[in-house]
Write a protein that holds these residues in place. Sequence first.
Motif, PDB file in Angstrom:
ATOM      1  N   CYS A 103       0.911  -0.995   0.196  1.00  0.00           N
ATOM      2  CA  CYS A 103      -0.140   0.064  -0.210  1.00  0.00           C
ATOM      3  C   CYS A 103       1.037   1.079   0.283  1.00  0.00           C
ATOM      4  O   CYS A 103       0.671   2.416  -0.906  1.00  0.00           O
ATOM      5  CB  CYS A 103      -0.820  -0.285   1.274  1.00  0.00           C
ATOM      6  SG  CYS A 103      -2.193   1.573   1.036  1.00  0.00           S
ATOM      7  N   LEU A 104       1.761   1.410   0.451  1.00  0.00           N
ATOM      8  CA  LEU A 104       2.528   2.598   0.240  1.00  0.00           C
ATOM      9  C   LEU A 104       3.864   2.720  -0.518  1.00  0.00           C
ATOM     10  O   LEU A 104       3.357   3.680  -0.924  1.00  0.00           O
ATOM     11  CB  LEU A 104       3.990   1.826   1.656  1.00  0.00           C
ATOM     12  CG  LEU A 104       3.518   2.562   3.121  1.00  0.00           C
ATOM     13  CD1 LEU A 104       4.738   1.986   3.706  1.00  0.00           C
ATOM     14  CD2 LEU A 104       2.939   3.478   3.905  1.00  0.00           C
ATOM     15  N   ASP A 105       3.795   1.375  -0.875  1.00  0.00           N
ATOM     16  CA  ASP A 105       4.011   1.305  -2.554  1.00  0.00           C
ATOM     17  C   ASP A 105       3.240   1.976  -3.745  1.00  0.00           C
ATOM     18  O   ASP A 105       3.430   3.365  -4.236  1.00  0.00           O
ATOM     19  CB  ASP A 105       4.722  -0.250  -3.197  1.00  0.00           C
ATOM     20  CG  ASP A 105       5.756  -0.277  -2.694  1.00  0.00           C
ATOM     21  OD1 ASP A 105       6.518   0.348  -1.842  1.00  0.00           O
ATOM     22  OD2 ASP A 105       5.779  -1.816  -2.669  1.00  0.00           O
ATOM     23  N   ILE A 106       1.739   1.525  -3.351  1.00  0.00           N
ATOM     24  CA  ILE A 106       0.833   2.598  -4.136  1.00  0.00           C
ATOM     25  C   ILE A 106       0.909   3.870  -4.159  1.00  0.00           C
ATOM     26  O   ILE A 106       0.884   4.803  -4.451  1.00  0.00           O
ATOM     27  CB  ILE A 106      -0.713   1.880  -4.514  1.00  0.00           C
ATOM     28  CG1 ILE A 106      -0.631   0.871  -4.391  1.00  0.00           C
ATOM     29  CG2 ILE A 106      -1.689   2.474  -4.955  1.00  0.00           C
ATOM     30  CD1 ILE A 106      -1.367  -0.170  -3.963  1.00  0.00           C
ATOM     31  N   ILE A 107       0.519   4.976  -2.779  1.00  0.00           N
ATOM     32  CA  ILE A 107       1.010   5.936  -2.830  1.00  0.00           C
ATOM     33  C   ILE A 107       2.110   6.503  -3.213  1.00  0.00           C
ATOM     34  O   ILE A 107       2.122   7.571  -3.627  1.00  0.00           O
ATOM     35  CB  ILE A 107       0.834   6.512  -0.867  1.00  0.00           C
ATOM     36  CG1 ILE A 107      -0.232   5.698  -0.339  1.00  0.00           C
ATOM     37  CG2 ILE A 107       1.133   7.793  -0.275  1.00  0.00           C
ATOM     38  CD1 ILE A 107      -0.471   5.464   0.883  1.00  0.00           C
ATOM     39  N   ALA A 108       2.993   5.753  -2.803  1.00  0.00           N
ATOM     40  CA  ALA A 108       4.907   6.585  -3.324  1.00  0.00           C
ATOM     41  C   ALA A 108       4.589   7.009  -4.608  1.00  0.00           C
ATOM     42  O   ALA A 108       4.861   7.334  -5.243  1.00  0.00           O
ATOM     43  CB  ALA A 108       5.652   5.835  -2.566  1.00  0.00           C
ATOM     44  N   ASN A 109       3.645   6.070  -5.596  1.00  0.00           N
ATOM     45  CA  ASN A 109       4.091   5.780  -6.850  1.00  0.00           C
ATOM     46  C   ASN A 109       2.596   7.069  -7.755  1.00  0.00           C
ATOM     47  O   ASN A 109       2.516   7.338  -8.717  1.00  0.00           O
ATOM     48  CB  ASN A 109       3.159   3.978  -7.530  1.00  0.00           C
ATOM     49  CG  ASN A 109       4.541   3.504  -7.853  1.00  0.00           C
ATOM     50  OD1 ASN A 109       5.559   4.301  -7.307  1.00  0.00           O
ATOM     51  ND2 ASN A 109       4.540   2.155  -6.877  1.00  0.00           N
ATOM     52  N   LEU A 110       2.213   7.642  -6.648  1.00  0.00           N
ATOM     53  CA  LEU A 110       0.867   8.395  -7.814  1.00  0.00           C
ATOM     54  C   LEU A 110       1.997   9.578  -7.220  1.00  0.00           C
ATOM     55  O   LEU A 110       2.918  10.327  -6.510  1.00  0.00           O
ATOM     56  CB  LEU A 110      -0.111   8.513  -5.830  1.00  0.00           C
ATOM     57  CG  LEU A 110      -1.413   7.391  -5.819  1.00  0.00           C
ATOM     58  CD1 LEU A 110      -1.624   8.245  -4.818  1.00  0.00           C
ATOM     59  CD2 LEU A 110      -1.988   6.976  -6.640  1.00  0.00           C
ATOM     60  N   ASP A 111       1.194  10.815  -7.999  1.00  0.00           N
ATOM     61  CA  ASP A 111       1.412  11.885  -8.112  1.00  0.00           C
ATOM     62  C   ASP A 111       1.423  12.646  -7.114  1.00  0.00           C
ATOM     63  O   ASP A 111       0.310  12.714  -6.003  1.00  0.00           O
ATOM     64  CB  ASP A 111       0.929  12.413  -9.360  1.00  0.00           C
ATOM     65  CG  ASP A 111       1.184  13.871  -9.857  1.00  0.00           C
ATOM     66  OD1 ASP A 111       1.120  15.160  -8.812  1.00  0.00           O
ATOM     67  OD2 ASP A 111       1.800  14.305 -10.942  1.00  0.00           O
ATOM     68  N   PRO A 112       2.454  13.468  -6.405  1.00  0.00           N
ATOM     69  CA  PRO A 112       1.944  13.724  -5.400  1.00  0.00           C
ATOM     70  C   PRO A 112       0.805  14.705  -4.742  1.00  0.00           C
ATOM     71  O   PRO A 112       1.171  14.850  -3.752  1.00  0.00           O
ATOM     72  CB  PRO A 112       4.134  14.961  -4.766  1.00  0.00           C
ATOM     73  CG  PRO A 112       4.572  14.756  -5.965  1.00  0.00           C
ATOM     74  CD  PRO A 112       3.897  13.706  -6.787  1.00  0.00           C
ATOM     75  N   ALA A 113       0.686  14.880  -5.421  1.00  0.00           N
ATOM     76  CA  ALA A 113      -0.852  15.948  -6.033  1.00  0.00           C
ATOM     77  C   ALA A 113      -1.842  14.846  -6.052  1.00  0.00           C
ATOM     78  O   ALA A 113      -2.676  15.793  -5.067  1.00  0.00           O
ATOM     79  CB  ALA A 113      -0.614  16.707  -7.420  1.00  0.00           C
ATOM     80  N   GLU A 114      -2.096  13.852  -6.148  1.00  0.00           N
ATOM     81  CA  GLU A 114      -2.933  12.954  -6.089  1.00  0.00           C
ATOM     82  C   GLU A 114      -3.043  12.416  -4.463  1.00  0.00           C
ATOM     83  O   GLU A 114      -3.958  11.390  -4.713  1.00  0.00           O
ATOM     84  CB  GLU A 114      -3.016  12.341  -7.058  1.00  0.00           C
ATOM     85  CG  GLU A 114      -3.218  12.895  -8.552  1.00  0.00           C
ATOM     86  CD  GLU A 114      -4.313  13.726  -8.400  1.00  0.00           C
ATOM     87  OE1 GLU A 114      -5.540  13.409  -7.572  1.00  0.00           O
ATOM     88  OE2 GLU A 114      -4.313  15.078  -9.751  1.00  0.00           O
ATOM     89  N   ARG A 115      -1.856  12.240  -3.824  1.00  0.00           N
ATOM     90  CA  ARG A 115      -1.090  11.780  -2.236  1.00  0.00           C
ATOM     91  C   ARG A 115      -2.781  12.040  -1.627  1.00  0.00           C
ATOM     92  O   ARG A 115      -3.077  13.176  -1.114  1.00  0.00           O
ATOM     93  CB  ARG A 115       0.118  11.488  -2.172  1.00  0.00           C
ATOM     94  CG  ARG A 115       0.545  10.979  -2.858  1.00  0.00           C
ATOM     95  CD  ARG A 115       2.020  11.543  -2.690  1.00  0.00           C
ATOM     96  NE  ARG A 115       3.186  10.586  -3.755  1.00  0.00           N
ATOM     97  CZ  ARG A 115       4.203  11.227  -3.221  1.00  0.00           C
ATOM     98  NH1 ARG A 115       4.952  11.901  -2.516  1.00  0.00           N
ATOM     99  NH2 ARG A 115       5.268  10.228  -4.556  1.00  0.00           N
ATOM    100  N   PRO A 116      -2.990  10.485  -0.666  1.00  0.00           N
ATOM    101  CA  PRO A 116      -3.890  11.052  -0.007  1.00  0.00           C
ATOM    102  C   PRO A 116      -2.893  11.913   1.687  1.00  0.00           C
ATOM    103  O   PRO A 116      -1.880  11.770   1.382  1.00  0.00           O
ATOM    104  CB  PRO A 116      -3.999   9.641   0.628  1.00  0.00           C
ATOM    105  CG  PRO A 116      -2.700   8.880   0.324  1.00  0.00           C
ATOM    106  CD  PRO A 116      -2.337   9.538  -0.602  1.00  0.00           C
ATOM    107  N   LEU A 117      -3.742  12.293   2.733  1.00  0.00           N
ATOM    108  CA  LEU A 117      -3.178  12.617   3.645  1.00  0.00           C
ATOM    109  C   LEU A 117      -2.512  11.379   4.448  1.00  0.00           C
ATOM    110  O   LEU A 117      -2.636  10.810   4.115  1.00  0.00           O
ATOM    111  CB  LEU A 117      -3.815  13.861   4.460  1.00  0.00           C
ATOM    112  CG  LEU A 117      -4.828  14.766   4.140  1.00  0.00           C
ATOM    113  CD1 LEU A 117      -6.070  14.892   4.843  1.00  0.00           C
ATOM    114  CD2 LEU A 117      -4.114  15.447   3.787  1.00  0.00           C
ATOM    115  N   ASP A 118      -0.854  12.580   4.640  1.00  0.00           N
ATOM    116  CA  ASP A 118       0.179  11.144   5.616  1.00  0.00           C
ATOM    117  C   ASP A 118      -0.880  10.525   6.505  1.00  0.00           C
ATOM    118  O   ASP A 118      -0.930  11.596   7.377  1.00  0.00           O
ATOM    119  CB  ASP A 118       1.207  12.282   6.019  1.00  0.00           C
ATOM    120  CG  ASP A 118       1.923  11.792   5.887  1.00  0.00           C
ATOM    121  OD1 ASP A 118       2.528  10.146   6.206  1.00  0.00           O
ATOM    122  OD2 ASP A 118       3.080  12.280   7.479  1.00  0.00           O
ATOM    123  N   ILE A 119      -0.784   9.133   6.586  1.00  0.00           N
ATOM    124  CA  ILE A 119      -0.726   8.450   7.383  1.00  0.00           C
ATOM    125  C   ILE A 119       0.211   8.090   7.797  1.00  0.00           C
ATOM    126  O   ILE A 119       0.273   6.939   8.776  1.00  0.00           O
ATOM    127  CB  ILE A 119      -1.919   7.714   7.198  1.00  0.00           C
ATOM    128  CG1 ILE A 119      -0.980   6.932   5.809  1.00  0.00           C
ATOM    129  CG2 ILE A 119      -3.508   7.919   6.334  1.00  0.00           C
ATOM    130  CD1 ILE A 119      -2.481   5.451   4.962  1.00  0.00           C
TER     131      ILE A 119
END
Length: 364
Positions: A103-119
């Motif tokens: 899941c962390l890899d999925i977040i890392a692969n998102l464009d920074p502007a499209e990432r969720p709030l930091d968990i």
Amino acid sequence: MSTLSETLPVIDLDVFLSQPTQSIRVQEECNKAADALITYGALLVHDSRVSEKDNDTFLDLIEDYFAQPIEDLQKDERPEIHYQVGVTLENTEKPKCAVDEPCLDIIANLDPAERPLDISGHHPDPKCRFFWKMGTPPPYETEYPALNAPNVVPQTPGKWGHSMKNAVENIAEMTAIGLGLPREFIKDAGKYGPHLLGPTASDLVKYGIKDTILAGFHTDLNCLTIHGRSRYPGLNIWARNTGKRIPVRFPPTGRYLLVQAGKQIEHLTGGLIKAGFHEVVVNEATLQTVERRKESHPDRPNIRISSTFFWHLSSDYELVPIPKLSERANAFNSSQTANKHMTYERMKVGQQVQNELKHIALMA
């Protein structure tokens, strides 16, 4: 800002319910439903049976329930059966993605502007939840009694839960047809599923600060999740095909519901359909709605209720990927690095649920 009907495919249940299964129109609509879950991980449903009045009645009821003193709510907690019926209070459930490497890899692969709030702090969610079981008890002794426990409050409130259950079971039938399976395949796999009417509640007096995470970035562990309209914005979903964050805004009028894929249908299809990621946060639109409702409904609690139903496969069902769908999944995912090494081991659905409950701190 666009609404979901401009962003996600809209599946018309009226067509499915009013015309023969073999008709070209129904087949097209079923293909559209399956393709939507494969491509986006989500779809919008139009269902003329749905009543906004029933949803409003349900939201009022749940707001009033969670406005009670904490001592009264605690009487409905059932931690000994992993909170699978009754109430789960704030700061109990943790978002799995905070410590889950894929899941962390999925977040890392998102464009920074499209990432969720930091968990990354892995703090528990400040939301509460109530679970009503709305399944048919299995006519056999289940291996997973805690997942099939009787309700704390025996009677399901109002009509709304039944409306969502009917709609999501029809979507299960349509998806099966669209995947080339018998119409009843998915629905039969969930015949004795511990389906849950599971509204969440977030206190916007206590937690109404911009960028507060009410439910951290996650997928749902069940088969299909269906949402009605909430009174407060804040739900974001991510489309699988684009990686774009989509703020959930229902069309202003009409009888619509939102469906997202969960982990069980991902497992069953060998990853051809992927569970949809989502979060609930306090954003500017949430705060604007809080202020409007203070003026228009000064006597109502400022509590954000999600109108949500979790449709499950049966706990004792053998969860194993369907070979022809696994083959399609391998071809579909071949160019997507993050999805190449996913394996889906044979297991009972109850075991899959227990594994997920441990990840989110609801089961030791």
